[in-house]
Design a protein around this motif. Structure first.
Motif, short mmCIF file in Angstrom:
data_model
loop_
_atom_site.label_atom_id
_atom_site.label_comp_id
_atom_site.label_asym_id
_atom_site.label_seq_id
_atom_site.Cartn_x
_atom_site.Cartn_y
_atom_site.Cartn_z
N TYR A 3 0.97 -1.23 0.11
CA TYR A 3 0.02 0.12 0.06
C TYR A 3 0.72 1.34 0.02
N SER A 4 0.51 2.23 -0.75
CA SER A 4 1.19 3.45 -1.02
C SER A 4 0.45 4.59 -1.40
N ASP A 5 0.82 5.71 -1.34
CA ASP A 5 0.48 6.82 -1.93
C ASP A 5 1.33 7.30 -2.96
N ILE A 6 0.92 7.62 -4.26
CA ILE A 6 1.83 7.96 -5.30
C ILE A 6 2.62 9.18 -5.04
N LEU A 7 2.29 10.15 -4.03
CA LEU A 7 2.83 11.41 -3.91
C LEU A 7 3.76 11.37 -2.49
N CYS A 8 3.67 9.96 -2.12
CA CYS A 8 4.77 9.84 -0.79
C CYS A 8 6.18 9.63 -1.11
N ILE A 9 6.89 10.45 -0.52
CA ILE A 9 8.53 10.57 -0.93
C ILE A 9 9.03 9.07 -0.17
N TRP A 10 8.34 8.53 0.39
CA TRP A 10 8.87 7.24 1.05
C TRP A 10 8.61 6.17 0.19
N ALA A 11 7.38 6.37 -0.48
CA ALA A 11 7.14 5.24 -1.52
C ALA A 11 8.05 5.48 -2.65
N TRP A 12 8.32 6.84 -3.14
CA TRP A 12 9.41 6.88 -3.89
C TRP A 12 10.67 6.38 -3.83
N ILE A 13 11.18 6.65 -2.62
CA ILE A 13 12.38 5.81 -2.08
C ILE A 13 12.30 4.49 -2.32
N ALA A 14 11.12 3.87 -1.98
CA ALA A 14 10.94 2.46 -1.81
C ALA A 14 10.77 1.90 -2.97
N GLN A 15 10.42 2.64 -4.34
CA GLN A 15 10.38 1.93 -5.53
C GLN A 15 11.37 1.00 -5.81
N ARG A 16 12.74 1.27 -5.92
CA ARG A 16 13.61 0.55 -6.07
C ARG A 16 13.85 -0.91 -5.09
N ARG A 17 13.27 -0.78 -3.92
CA ARG A 17 13.40 -1.86 -3.05
C ARG A 17 12.29 -2.92 -3.66
N ILE A 18 11.13 -2.46 -4.02
CA ILE A 18 10.14 -3.26 -4.74
C ILE A 18 10.75 -3.85 -5.85
N GLU A 19 11.44 -3.20 -6.84
CA GLU A 19 12.06 -3.89 -7.81
C GLU A 19 13.11 -5.02 -7.49
N GLU A 20 13.70 -4.60 -6.52
CA GLU A 20 14.72 -5.45 -5.76
C GLU A 20 14.31 -6.84 -5.55
N LEU A 21 12.98 -6.67 -4.78
CA LEU A 21 12.58 -7.76 -4.32
C LEU A 21 11.88 -8.69 -5.34
N ASN A 22 11.27 -7.97 -6.29
CA ASN A 22 10.93 -8.86 -7.43
C ASN A 22 11.99 -9.60 -8.06
N GLU A 23 13.17 -9.06 -8.13
CA GLU A 23 14.29 -9.61 -9.06
C GLU A 23 14.67 -10.66 -7.87
N GLN A 24 15.16 -10.27 -6.73
CA GLN A 24 15.55 -11.55 -5.90
C GLN A 24 14.59 -12.62 -5.70
N PHE A 25 13.55 -12.54 -5.46
CA PHE A 25 12.59 -13.61 -5.27
C PHE A 25 11.67 -13.74 -6.31
N SER A 26 12.26 -13.75 -7.87
CA SER A 26 11.39 -13.98 -8.96
C SER A 26 10.86 -15.31 -8.79
N GLY A 27 9.63 -15.57 -9.09
CA GLY A 27 8.87 -16.85 -9.06
C GLY A 27 8.34 -17.38 -7.55
N LYS A 28 8.80 -16.56 -6.68
CA LYS A 28 8.47 -17.00 -5.33
C LYS A 28 7.63 -16.06 -4.66
N ILE A 29 7.56 -14.80 -5.11
CA ILE A 29 6.54 -13.83 -4.40
C ILE A 29 5.56 -13.21 -5.67
#
Length: 216
Positions: A7-33
């Motif tokens: 859950y996030s708000d599109i204007l939230c700075i912390w969600a903007w910072i977290a964008q790369r973390r979300i991408e990394e989670l998808n890469e690291q745990f591809s096929g598992k999450i």
């Protein structure tokens, strides 16, 4: 397969910072999450937020300073100096609405890509993403047909999906953006959560799912 409701708000700075973390989670745990993106009402009424919660802290200018302080250690999350100074979106709700419409008209994957581009348009290019014409412009740039998307909005399907997100976020008592809801709503992380913390939690939950029952 582990499901994470994000859950996030599109204007939230912390969600903007977290964008790369979300991408990394998808890469690291591809096929598992599976990360399911949802939206919450943090910047639904920006002017009210700035004139009440931030009135004693400098209003828009104070908030702009807060945002710039937040990104000091995050080179991957640049912010245009005009953000919250000359570029002052009135609401995040229009962007959320269009994202939901893209998901319903095309796919969740298309919506996630669109959401990322919308975030970047605001934080990097200082585009006022509360304006529908700007959101339509981004649709066109992404190669999405605006007619069926606007039809989905006009019919009420997109706003219904968005209200479901907003109401669920309240029911879960989510404290801020972004929030990560895991383990059948029994585990919630929110705010500026570091990648190692996210990764460790995901690994532990995957271990419980596949190898062992929770001892607690």
């Amino acid at each position: 397969m582990l499901t994470i409701d994000y859950y996030s708000d599109i204007l939230c700075i912390w969600a903007w910072i977290a964008q790369r973390r979300i991408e990394e989670l998808n890469e690291q745990f591809s096929g598992k999450i599976i990360i399911r993106h949802h939206y919450m009402d943090i910047f639904g009424d920006v002017n009210n937020k700035m004139t009440t919660q931030w009135a004693a802290k400098g209003g828009y200018d104070g908030f702009a300073k807060h945002v710039n302080a937040a990104i000091e250690n995050y080179a991957h999350a640049p912010v245009n100096p005009d953000v919250w100074r000359t570029c002052k979106p009135s609401t995040s709700a229009n962007a959320h609405l269009f994202i939901k419409a893209v998901a319903l008209t095309y796919s969740a994957e298309a919506a996630n890509t669109y959401a990322k581009i919308v975030r970047e348009a605001f934080f990097v290019h200082a585009m006022d993403i509360s304006q529908q014409d700007q959101l339509i412009k981004i649709l066109t740039q992404q190669g999405l047909e605006k007619t069926p998307i606007l039809k989905t909005i006009a019919q009420g399907d997109a706003i219904a999906a968005l209200m479901n997100d907003y109401q669920t976020a309240k029911q879960l008592n989510l404290k801020g953006s972004p929030s990560y809801v895991m383990n059948d709503e029994r585990q919630i992380l929110y705010g500026n959560v570091g990648y190692r913390v996210l990764s460790a939690n995901v690994e532990e939950l995957l271990k419980q799912v596949h190898h062992e029952a929770s001892w607690c």
